[in-house]
Structure formats: C-alpha cells, structure tokens
Write an enzyme that holds these catalytic residues in place. Sequence first.
Site, PDB file in Angstrom:
ATOM      1  N   GLU A   1      76.577  28.620  74.247  1.00  0.00           N
ATOM      2  CA  GLU A   1      76.214  27.630  75.269  1.00  0.00           C
ATOM      3  C   GLU A   1      75.216  26.652  74.665  1.00  0.00           C
ATOM      4  O   GLU A   1      74.447  27.036  73.787  1.00  0.00           O
ATOM      5  CB  GLU A   1      75.511  28.312  76.451  1.00  0.00           C
TER       6      GLU A   1
ATOM      7  N   PRO B   1      30.564   8.908  39.488  1.00  0.00           N
ATOM      8  CA  PRO B   1      29.673   9.904  38.885  1.00  0.00           C
ATOM      9  C   PRO B   1      30.242  11.311  38.749  1.00  0.00           C
ATOM     10  O   PRO B   1      29.593  12.159  38.182  1.00  0.00           O
ATOM     11  CB  PRO B   1      28.493   9.917  39.858  1.00  0.00           C
TER      12      PRO B   1
ATOM     13  N   ASP C   1      36.056   9.510  29.260  1.00  0.00           N
ATOM     14  CA  ASP C   1      34.799  10.218  29.009  1.00  0.00           C
ATOM     15  C   ASP C   1      34.852  11.627  29.526  1.00  0.00           C
ATOM     16  O   ASP C   1      35.604  11.915  30.443  1.00  0.00           O
ATOM     17  CB  ASP C   1      33.710   9.566  29.893  1.00  0.00           C
TER      18      ASP C   1
ATOM     19  N   LYS D   1      31.632  12.154  24.546  1.00  0.00           N
ATOM     20  CA  LYS D   1      30.533  12.506  23.658  1.00  0.00           C
ATOM     21  C   LYS D   1      29.607  13.438  24.420  1.00  0.00           C
ATOM     22  O   LYS D   1      29.338  13.218  25.583  1.00  0.00           O
ATOM     23  CB  LYS D   1      29.750  11.254  23.246  1.00  0.00           C
TER      24      LYS D   1
ATOM     25  N   GLY E   1      32.372   7.285  32.785  1.00  0.00           N
ATOM     26  CA  GLY E   1      31.621   7.933  33.868  1.00  0.00           C
ATOM     27  C   GLY E   1      30.647   6.943  34.501  1.00  0.00           C
ATOM     28  O   GLY E   1      30.062   6.102  33.823  1.00  0.00           O
ATOM     29  N   GLY E   2      30.511   7.006  35.815  1.00  0.00           N
ATOM     30  CA  GLY E   2      29.550   6.141  36.503  1.00  0.00           C
ATOM     31  C   GLY E   2      29.954   4.689  36.440  1.00  0.00           C
ATOM     32  O   GLY E   2      31.097   4.340  36.695  1.00  0.00           O
ATOM     33  N   ASP E   3      29.011   3.841  36.102  1.00  0.00           N
ATOM     34  CA  ASP E   3      29.256   2.413  35.960  1.00  0.00           C
ATOM     35  C   ASP E   3      29.274   2.076  34.473  1.00  0.00           C
ATOM     36  O   ASP E   3      28.432   2.573  33.726  1.00  0.00           O
ATOM     37  CB  ASP E   3      28.144   1.626  36.668  1.00  0.00           C
TER      38      ASP E   3
ATOM     39  N   ILE F   1      25.886   0.673  33.047  1.00  0.00           N
ATOM     40  CA  ILE F   1      24.611   1.374  33.203  1.00  0.00           C
ATOM     41  C   ILE F   1      24.615   2.585  32.273  1.00  0.00           C
ATOM     42  O   ILE F   1      25.339   3.549  32.516  1.00  0.00           O
ATOM     43  CB  ILE F   1      24.385   1.784  34.679  1.00  0.00           C
TER      44      ILE F   1
ATOM     45  N   ALA G   1      25.489   7.128  38.428  1.00  0.00           N
ATOM     46  CA  ALA G   1      24.934   8.447  38.735  1.00  0.00           C
ATOM     47  C   ALA G   1      23.749   8.340  39.699  1.00  0.00           C
ATOM     48  O   ALA G   1      23.612   9.162  40.609  1.00  0.00           O
ATOM     49  CB  ALA G   1      24.521   9.147  37.448  1.00  0.00           C
TER      50      ALA G   1
ATOM     51  N   MET H   1      19.937  11.054  31.542  1.00  0.00           N
ATOM     52  CA  MET H   1      19.863  11.858  30.299  1.00  0.00           C
ATOM     53  C   MET H   1      18.498  12.539  30.159  1.00  0.00           C
ATOM     54  O   MET H   1      17.751  12.642  31.118  1.00  0.00           O
ATOM     55  CB  MET H   1      20.191  10.992  29.079  1.00  0.00           C
TER      56      MET H   1
ATOM     57  N   GLY I   1      25.895  16.008  39.988  1.00  0.00           N
ATOM     58  CA  GLY I   1      25.913  15.381  41.309  1.00  0.00           C
ATOM     59  C   GLY I   1      27.310  14.960  41.734  1.00  0.00           C
ATOM     60  O   GLY I   1      28.136  14.575  40.912  1.00  0.00           O
TER      61      GLY I   1
END
Length: 438
Positions: free
Chosen positions: A4, A188, A211, A233, A264-266, A269, A295, A344, A373
Amino acid sequence: MAPEISHSLADLAAEGRLVHVAREFADESVEPYWLVVAATGDRAVNERVALAAEAARRFCNVVDDSELCTFIMPAIVDRSPVTIAIGTGGHSPVLARWVKGLIEAWLPSRLGAVAELAGRWRERVRERVPDATERRHFWERVVSGAVAEHAFAGRDEDAEQTLEAELTAWGGDAVAKRGEAYLVGAGPGSADLITIRGRQLLATADVVLYDRLASPALLNYARRDAELICVGKTARQPSITQKQLNRLLVGHVNAGKRVCRLKGGDPFIFGRGGEELEALFEAGLKFQVVPGVSAAEGCAAYAGIPLTLRGMSQAVILTTGHTVDDTSPTLRDFRPGQTLALYMGVAHYAEISAALVAAGHDPATPAAIVESGTTEKQRVIRTSLRSLAAAQVALDIRAPALLIVGETTRFAERYSWFAPSRIEHYEDAAAEPRTRVG
Ligand code: SAH
C-alpha cells in the site's frame, strides 16, 4: 514497491512521476535495479532489503539506519553542471545541511554558467594553448577573472567575447612574464586567521614556500599539484639561510611560476619580508604582498589582553628580544602607560627583564607570556618582570612565544575566552632580576 502507499505517493503515481509496484518485498525484487532505497518503517523488512541488495551487489540506502547503508545521500549544492555533495557518513544530516548553507552562500549562483562556457571552449583552448601548464594558467585566469565575473553577473555574451579576446591575446612568451611572487601573511597559528586574499593567492600558486610558523592546515588550500617546500627556520637548527631562500624564491618566479611565500604572522613584522621583496625587486620580478594577523595581534586577542586601552596604554611597541643589550633602543623607549610586545627571545627573558628594570621599570610590572598563541596548544602565563625568567624555566616555555609587558596584561584572566583552562599565574618571590646585563 509496497503493498500500500500513501495518498501523496498515489498522486505522484497517477501523474506518472513514479511507478508503484503493489506487492510485498521479495529478495529477488532488487535484481532489475541499479540502486535500492528501503524506507518501509519496518526494521525487519528494511534489513531483508539490505541483505538482498548486498547479495545481489546492489547499492542500498536504508533511511535513518546508516549501519545498513552501502550508499548515503549527501546534501547537494546544485550549480549544474557543478555539483557539490556534502556527507557526514550518516552521522549528522543537520550538520550536512548547515555546511550546505555555508557553501550555498559562498558560491555565485551562476557558477554553472562558467562551467558550461569552459566546456564549450575546451577544444579551442586546447588547440591554441597546447602546453598543459600554460593552459591551466589560462583557465585559472578565466575562472578567477573578468570572464567569470561577466558570467556571474548574467552577461553571458560579454563573458564569451572576453574569453575569445583573452585567448587570442595569449602570447607565446607570456609564461616567463607570468611568474609572480605572493608574500602572504599566514596569521599567527590558527588556520582560520589567514585573510581571504591570502587564501585566494595560496590556492592559485604553483609553488608554496612555507614557514614552520604557518599553520600546516593551510596547505590544504594549496592546489593538489602545487609544489610544497618547507623553508622553516628554527632558532636552534638553521635549515636554510635567508640568502638561499631568496635565491629559491627568485629562481621559481623567474621560471614563470607563481610562488606563494607563506609566512607566519605578517610578512613585514619580523618576517624578513622586506629582504625577500628586495631580492624580487632587484631581479625585476612581479610581486604582491598580503598582510597577516601578526603574533602580537593574534596572541593579544586570543589571550584577552587589549594592546591599547584608554587611560591605561597609549602605545604599543613591537620589538624583538632576540638580540638584547644595554643599549637596545626599543626596550629603553618603553614607558609605563604603554604595552611592549616582544617577539622571539624566549631564551633571553632574564636579560630583558633586567634591562627593563635597569631602565626604571618596577620589577612588579605585570607581564604575560603567550605560548603557541591562537592554536589549540595555547598557554598564557601571567607573571611580572621580576619572575619572568623563572616562569620561563619553571613552566618550560618554548618558542613560539610572545612576551607582552604592561598593565593591560592584568586582564588576561578576566577576559580569557579562548583557552581559559590553560592560563597560569606564576610569581617567584625569591627571584630578583639581575640589575645589569652581561
Ligand atoms: N612575522 C611573524 C613573526 C615572526 S618572528 C608575525 O608577524 O607574527 C617569530 C616570533 O613570532 C616567535 O619567536 C614568537 O615570538 C612570535 N610568534 C609567532 N607565532 C606565534 C604564536 N602562535 N604564539 C606566540 N608567539 C608567536
């Protein structure tokens, strides 16, 4: 097939939109079909269907019973002929629909028009641009440039004409000239913090030089056939010198490659982006620079530490603790009422705090160390200039770590939203910073 059926299904059958086979299921019923779906609401029958399908090597979907399924029906984003299927292995249809919503919103509704256009021109482009790599560059230009923009906007004729014009103008010596470097800030640590522009360029690159600090998850955005080269590095084991890196970068761009230098980061900088740019500039090569979340910004945000704050901190000094001596000018310029973000130099915290105290800062000045972070390993240590070096040793803090000094670091506990369980307070009352460096 069912003894059905419901009224709505019966209506569809009456309209000729489905065929109702009005009888009980029997094992051999699956034979004439490519695919079988069991949706009877009777688990025993569903199981029999699944077993019969399995025996006859037919794929079978049992509604709401992923255990019995040999195929699933994903959520579909339909931009025909472009089709995107989203499956969760039967775990969460709701999640699949949510992802579908994101993709629906993200993709131009007329995406299919670009695919159809490409299909119509495929042969002609193959003849005109026989080299496979060059041809890919041509098509990438089509799908990310003016041609696609016309098609997305519904101007199909303009799209067609632009494609034709670009194909005619496609020069033989254009390959070398098309080489370009993209200095892209990766953010970062968390892959989500790259910019949209950064991701676009990463996705078009032929070569990615990345990186160690850039999130490895970002490499998923690179093309599958892109050459991925780690040029990371670390402080302890120098793997590749900056000079070698510059040469590598220039070499690939000179060979006509689009090279994404993912940093990494900007890039500007403490990223030595300026040096890489100079090498490219000297070689007369094309480049673009895409900023990244540095960072200091990333760590401050994810640790709940405002870098400036009305009435508390009026300036931010970004500097490095890599090479510190008495005369380290940026450290000497740091004043109460400012925030110091120190890149650093994890191994030099004793000298750094000593230099700051020698310059007149209170040994009780609050500081925070943010380790890894924005990543799932982030740790935040609230301490003071006095206890800084002891904290680093006692809590075994390792690079990458950012040191933030100033009154606003006091907010780290109050505003901790990201990893509140990994915030620690470290004060070593016995620790006295050395008063003089060296
Ligand atoms: N161009 C990068 C900085 C590279 S220098 C930027 O703009 O962020 C490397 C230093 O950056 C590290 O030693 C550390 O001090 C800092 N850093 C980078 N990523 C970090 C992270 N996820 N957490 C804490 N510090 C980080």
